[in-house]
Scaffold this motif. Structure first.
Motif: not given
Length: 185
Positions: A65-76, A78-87
Motif C-alpha cells: 500500500a502507498a499513499r501515492r505511487a508515481t509511474y515514470f517514463a523509464d518504467g520506474s 516512486a512510492l510515498s508512505d509505503v507499507g508491505l506485508d505478506y512479503v
C-alpha cells in the motif's frame, strides 16, 4: 409502539438512497485534495494505492500500500508512505513501513528509504523488530537486505550493526558488520 415501524424502514432506506443518487447525478462531490505538480518525466500517479502481487501459480507474493505511487517514463515507480506485508506470501513474517520507496525499471525488487520500520518474527516465533535507513526487498532471492546502520531488537536483546540480510520466512536474520549487542536481563 415506535414511531418508526417495520414497514417504515424500507421507505427510509429508499429515501436515503434517492438523496444519495440525486447528489451523485448533480455532480456534488467532496473537495479533492490539492495536487502537487508531478516531476517532468512522470507519466501517471495513483493515490491511495493498494496492490496484491501473485506469482505464476496464483500464490500471493506480497501485499503493498502507498499513499501515492508515481509511474515514470523509464518504467520506474516512486512510492510515498509505503507499507508491505505478506512479503514472501502466506509464510512471510515481516511487515514493513517506510516514508518512501522505489521500484526500479525492469527489476524485481523494491527499494525502501527513510526511516524503514520492520516488524516480524524469527522461525521460532520470537518477535524481531528493526529499523534502518535503506532496505532492499529482493523478490527473486526472497531476502530483505540493508547495507546501512541497523538497530534490531528482540525481547531479550538489542543489536546494532552495519548491514543485514533476512529471509522472507524469518529462518535467517544475519547482521553483517560492526555488530554490537546488549543483553536485556
Amino acid at each position: 409502539m415506535s414511531a418508526l415501524t417495520a414497514p417504515g424502514i424500507p421507505l427510509l432506506a429508499v429515501a436515503i438512497m434517492g438523496a444519495v443518487g440525486i447528489s451523485l447525478l448533480r455532480g456534488e462531490r467532496s473537495t479533492p485534495e490539492p495536487l502537487t505538480a508531478p516531476p517532468p518525466d512522470a507519466r501517471s500517479f495513483l493515490a491511495d494505492m493498494s496492490l496484491r502481487r501473485f506469482d505464476e501459480q496464483g500464490q500471493l507474493v506480497y501485499r503493498a500500500a502507498a499513499r501515492r505511487a508515481t509511474y515514470f517514463a523509464d518504467g520506474s515507480l516512486a512510492l510515498s508512505d509505503v507499507g508491505l506485508d505478506y512479503v514472501g506470501g502466506q509464510d512471510g513474517v515481516w511487515t514493513l513501513r517506510s516514508p518512501s520507496g522505489r521500484v526500479p525499471p525492469d527489476q524485481d525488487r523494491i527499494e525502501l528509504s527513510g526511516s524503514v520500520d520492520v516488524h516480524g518474527q524469527d522461525d521460532t516465533g520470537v518477535p524481531v523488530d528493526f529499523t534502518t535507513s535503506q532496505l532492499l526487498v529482493e523478490l527473486p532471492t526472497e531476502q530483505l537486505r540493508s547495507n546501512t546502520a541497523v538497530d534490531l531488537t528482540t525481547p531479550d536483546q538489542r543489536l546494532q550493526a552495519i548491514g543485514l540480510v533476512a529471509s522472507f520466512d524469518g529462518t535467517q536474520v544475519r547482521l553483517l558488520n560492526q555488530v554490537r549487542a546488549q543483553i536485556n536481563e
